[in-house]
Structures are given as C-alpha cells and as structure tokens.
Design an enzyme around this catalytic site. Structure first.
Site, PDB file in Angstrom:
ATOM      1  N   LYS A  55       1.273   4.195  -3.068  1.00 46.25           N
ATOM      2  CA  LYS A  55       0.701   5.651  -2.854  1.00 46.25           C
ATOM      3  C   LYS A  55       2.213   6.633  -2.970  1.00 46.25           C
ATOM      4  O   LYS A  55       1.869   7.494  -3.506  1.00 46.25           O
ATOM      5  CB  LYS A  55       0.260   5.895  -1.480  1.00 46.25           C
ATOM      6  CG  LYS A  55      -0.976   5.141  -1.162  1.00 46.25           C
ATOM      7  CD  LYS A  55      -2.173   5.541  -2.077  1.00 46.25           C
ATOM      8  CE  LYS A  55      -3.360   5.268  -1.756  1.00 46.25           C
ATOM      9  NZ  LYS A  55      -4.542   5.424  -2.636  1.00 46.25           N
TER      10      LYS A  55
ATOM     11  N   TYR B 233       0.862  -1.155  -0.005  1.00 39.79           N
ATOM     12  CA  TYR B 233       0.074  -0.082  -0.039  1.00 39.79           C
ATOM     13  C   TYR B 233       0.838   1.474  -0.065  1.00 39.79           C
ATOM     14  O   TYR B 233       0.683   2.214  -0.583  1.00 39.79           O
ATOM     15  CB  TYR B 233      -0.836  -0.074   1.260  1.00 39.79           C
ATOM     16  CG  TYR B 233      -1.910   1.206   1.574  1.00 39.79           C
ATOM     17  CD1 TYR B 233      -3.272   1.007   0.772  1.00 39.79           C
ATOM     18  CD2 TYR B 233      -1.719   2.351   2.240  1.00 39.79           C
ATOM     19  CE1 TYR B 233      -4.010   2.145   0.666  1.00 39.79           C
ATOM     20  CE2 TYR B 233      -2.438   3.320   2.277  1.00 39.79           C
ATOM     21  CZ  TYR B 233      -3.503   3.215   1.499  1.00 39.79           C
ATOM     22  OH  TYR B 233      -4.724   4.274   1.603  1.00 39.79           O
TER      23      TYR B 233
HETATM   24  P1  NAD Z   1     -13.374   2.316   0.851  1.00 44.55           P
HETATM   25  O1  NAD Z   1     -12.994   1.062   0.880  1.00 44.55           O
HETATM   26  O2  NAD Z   1     -14.733   2.888   1.439  1.00 44.55           O
HETATM   27  O3  NAD Z   1     -13.314   3.033  -0.704  1.00 44.55           O
HETATM   28  C1  NAD Z   1     -12.614   2.555  -1.745  1.00 44.55           C
HETATM   29  C2  NAD Z   1     -13.337   2.335  -2.922  1.00 44.55           C
HETATM   30  O4  NAD Z   1     -12.543   1.958  -4.018  1.00 44.55           O
HETATM   31  C3  NAD Z   1     -14.438   1.221  -2.762  1.00 44.55           C
HETATM   32  O5  NAD Z   1     -15.770   1.939  -2.951  1.00 44.55           O
HETATM   33  C4  NAD Z   1     -14.223   0.230  -3.786  1.00 44.55           C
HETATM   34  O6  NAD Z   1     -15.247  -0.516  -4.035  1.00 44.55           O
HETATM   35  C5  NAD Z   1     -13.286   1.029  -4.697  1.00 44.55           C
HETATM   36  N1  NAD Z   1     -12.639  -0.008  -5.492  1.00 44.55           N
HETATM   37  C6  NAD Z   1     -11.659  -1.059  -5.086  1.00 44.55           C
HETATM   38  N2  NAD Z   1     -11.094  -1.558  -6.093  1.00 44.55           N
HETATM   39  C7  NAD Z   1     -11.721  -1.041  -7.023  1.00 44.55           C
HETATM   40  C8  NAD Z   1     -11.327  -1.211  -8.539  1.00 44.55           C
HETATM   41  N3  NAD Z   1     -10.517  -2.105  -8.985  1.00 44.55           N
HETATM   42  N4  NAD Z   1     -11.951  -0.559  -9.427  1.00 44.55           N
HETATM   43  C9  NAD Z   1     -12.913   0.516  -8.987  1.00 44.55           C
HETATM   44  N5  NAD Z   1     -13.180   0.657  -7.894  1.00 44.55           N
HETATM   45  C10 NAD Z   1     -12.459  -0.065  -6.687  1.00 44.55           C
HETATM   46  O7  NAD Z   1     -12.266   3.436   1.462  1.00 44.55           O
HETATM   47  P2  NAD Z   1     -11.810   4.610   1.659  1.00 44.55           P
HETATM   48  O8  NAD Z   1     -11.214   5.062   2.811  1.00 44.55           O
HETATM   49  O9  NAD Z   1     -13.145   5.464   1.074  1.00 44.55           O
HETATM   50  O10 NAD Z   1     -10.826   5.052   0.512  1.00 44.55           O
HETATM   51  C11 NAD Z   1     -10.967   5.781  -0.891  1.00 44.55           C
HETATM   52  C12 NAD Z   1      -9.299   6.100  -1.081  1.00 44.55           C
HETATM   53  O11 NAD Z   1      -8.905   6.827  -0.098  1.00 44.55           O
HETATM   54  C13 NAD Z   1      -8.582   5.182  -1.219  1.00 44.55           C
HETATM   55  O12 NAD Z   1      -7.558   5.373  -2.523  1.00 44.55           O
HETATM   56  C14 NAD Z   1      -7.703   4.857  -0.120  1.00 44.55           C
HETATM   57  O13 NAD Z   1      -6.333   4.387  -0.169  1.00 44.55           O
HETATM   58  C15 NAD Z   1      -7.727   6.427   0.264  1.00 44.55           C
HETATM   59  N6  NAD Z   1      -7.399   6.678   1.648  1.00 44.55           N
HETATM   60  C16 NAD Z   1      -8.028   6.460   2.740  1.00 44.55           C
HETATM   61  C17 NAD Z   1      -7.889   6.902   4.123  1.00 44.55           C
HETATM   62  C18 NAD Z   1      -8.726   6.408   5.208  1.00 44.55           C
HETATM   63  O14 NAD Z   1      -8.392   6.583   6.379  1.00 44.55           O
HETATM   64  N7  NAD Z   1      -9.999   6.014   4.963  1.00 44.55           N
HETATM   65  C19 NAD Z   1      -6.701   7.307   4.421  1.00 44.55           C
HETATM   66  C20 NAD Z   1      -5.766   7.589   3.261  1.00 44.55           C
HETATM   67  C21 NAD Z   1      -6.181   7.384   2.039  1.00 44.55           C
END
Ligand code: NAD
Length: 267
Positions: free
Chosen positions: A169, A165
């Site tokens: 990133k 991961y």
């Molecule tokens: P989440 O799991 O709710 O959202 C991730 C989304 O990506 C989901 O809707 C999932 O269906 C979709 N997804 C996964 N694989 C996919 C694919 N192959 N094609 C299309 N869609 C796909 O979690 P989130 O926290 O909302 O994550 C969203 C983004 O934010 C991610 O890139 C994650 O790395 C980043 N992020 C989240 C956090 C946090 O604390 N939640 C922190 C840093 C970064």
C-alpha cells in the site's frame, strides 16, 4: 443522489464482495455503467450486477486476475466491447497474507505484491492507454479519465505482522502520485482512497466479536467501524466533476484512525 456520473463507464476490480461491491453499486446509483470484476466468486459478482440492473442501471461481470497481464488485457477488451469506452477505473482488488516477519515466506510476500501493487500497475496502464485512445467528452466529464486506487491507512501507518501488505500500500501511494504527476497534462486524474477499518470479509476477525470490536474502536476517534458505503460514496465524489481540481491526493476515509488516537489522553 443526482446522476453525477451519467453516461460514464466505470470498471471496479475485486467487486464481488466488500468495498468493491459497494463502490460498484454507488457508481451505478450515480448513473455510471459498471463492469464488476471478480477473480474467484462469479456468484458474488452476479449478485452485484443483478442489484444494479434491478435498480435500472447497466452492469456486466468480468473475470480477471489483476496480477496476470493477459487477464487484464482481456478484461479491458471486454469492457470496451460491452460499453464502448471507459471513464473511471477503481483499482480495488487486494488481499492479505499475514505472517510474523521472521516466518513470512517469499510466496506470501510475492502474492500480496502481485495483486495489491502489480495489479494496480497493470490496470492503471491499461486504463491510461484506453483514455488516450478515445475521444474526450467535456460535456460528460471535465477530465479525460479518472483513476482511483484503493489504498489503506497502512500506506502511512506501519503494521507489524503485515509488512507485505503495508509495503504494497505504501507502493500504491507513490505509484498513484507519480502517475498523477506524469499524466495530469493529459487531463487524466489519479487519486487514492485510504480506508480505515471497514466491515468486510478481509478483516472479519477484527470486528466479529464484541471484544475484538471494542479493541478496534480504541483506534477510531469517530467511534464506529466503517461501512463499505462510506468508501463507495467517497469514490463517487472523487470520480465526479465535483472533485475536478483534485489529482495526486489520498483521501483518508477512516473515522480519524490516522489522527494518532493514542495521544488523546497524552500530554
Ligand atoms: P474483500 O476481501 O471483500 O475484497 C477484496 C476483493 O479483491 C475480493 O472481492 C477479492 O476476490 C478480490 N481479489 C483478490 N485478489 C484478486 C485478484 N488477483 N484479481 C482480482 N480480484 C482479486 O475485502 P475489502 O475490505 O472489500 O477490500 C477491498 C480493498 O480495500 C482492498 O484493496 C483492501 O486492501 C482495501 N482496504 C480494506 C480495508 C478494510 O478495513 N476492509 C481497509 C483498508 C483497505
């Protein structure tokens, strides 16, 4: 909220849950027509689209696995067919496949790279091709197009147990900057948002119990876990003309997580 994105079209990947769902809603609230991409959860995507429509906005849902080139091509075609153009891409889809380094399988490594990094490449390339093919509308948007990459504080903070991961990133960070450098002269802006700890399904274990949340808060100087709307609002700003001179930048939306909070009592 003023309609700062009025008459613009946005595509948000991975928008059926969490941060992506909030980004889609906030972009719509700012006036954009929004394509809500999902991979495996049509009901979640439909709920987001219905909320946008109910509030007077325009939305479609579009299925695609962002790591599959043909899916991405078809997704962009569907967006253009529905809305006629694209102004904003928010490349948000991402996942984790956590494992201790010695136990990590090649499949776990490859899947995270395919979605988090290759998916951003495929979507950004399709967006840039579309931006370059369509007529500029300076009265609507100063830039020809805007790309916002969802990164993470783990593009700078190393993360044991999550090397796939963090590597993905870190890759997003230099993909974003190199692309920004390459296409700034075309008036296309490329930036990233790096969330800290946001309350979403991806990290449920980190905030679900009071003990876990207390441990997490030690890493957050501002004293609260983030909400998806914290990210949605930052994305609206980066997509709007209010940030028109900003390209190649990562905006950390993290309550100070990247401020080395363990040094607060150091010295
Ligand atoms: P989440 O799991 O709710 O959202 C991730 C989304 O990506 C989901 O809707 C999932 O269906 C979709 N997804 C996964 N694989 C996919 C694919 N192959 N094609 C299309 N869609 C796909 O979690 P989130 O926290 O909302 O994550 C969203 C983004 O934010 C991610 O890139 C994650 O790395 C980043 N992020 C989240 C956090 C946090 O604390 N939640 C922190 C840093 C970064």
């Amino acid at each position: 909220v003023g309609q700062v994105l009025k008459d613009q079209v946005a595509l948000v990947t991975g928008a059926s849950s969490g941060i992506g769902a909030s980004v889609a809603r906030e972009l719509a609230r700012a006036g954009a027509a929004v394509a809500v991409n999902y991979a495996g959860n049509p009901a979640g995507a439909q709920t987001v689209a219905d909320a946008i429509t109910a509030a007077g906005g325009r939305a479609i849902i579009v299925k695609a696995d962002v790591s599959v080139e043909a899916d991405v091509t078809a997704m962009f075609a569907a967006v253009i067919e529905a809305f006629g153009r694209l102004d904003i891409l928010v490349s948000n889809a991402g996942l984790q496949r956590d494992a201790a380094f010695v136990d990590m399988t090649l499949e776990e490594w490859d899947r995270v790279m395919a979605v988090n990094l290759t998916g951003q490449f495929l979507c950004a390339r399709a967006a840039v091709r579309q931006f370059l093919a369509q007529a500029p509308r300076p009265e609507v948007s100063a830039a020809l197009g805007k790309i916002i990459c969802m990164s993470s504080v783990h593009d700078v903070i190393p993360w044991a147990g999550h090397v796939n991961y963090a590597a993905s990133k870190g890759g997003v960070s230099l993909l974003m900057k190199s692309l920004a450098q390459e296409i700034a002269e075309k008036k296309i802006r490329v930036n990233a948002v790096s969330p800290g700890a946001i309350r979403t399904p991806i990290n449920r274990a980190a905030w679900e119990t009071p003990e876990a949340e207390a441990a997490l808060l030690k890493l957050i100087p501002y004293g609260r876990v983030g909400d998806p709307e914290d990210i949605g609002r930052a994305v609206v700003w980066l997509a709007s003309d209010a940030s028109d001179y900003i390209t190649g930048t990562t905006l950390y939306v993290d309550g100070g997580m990247t401020l080395y909070p363990e040094f607060r009592e150091g010295g």
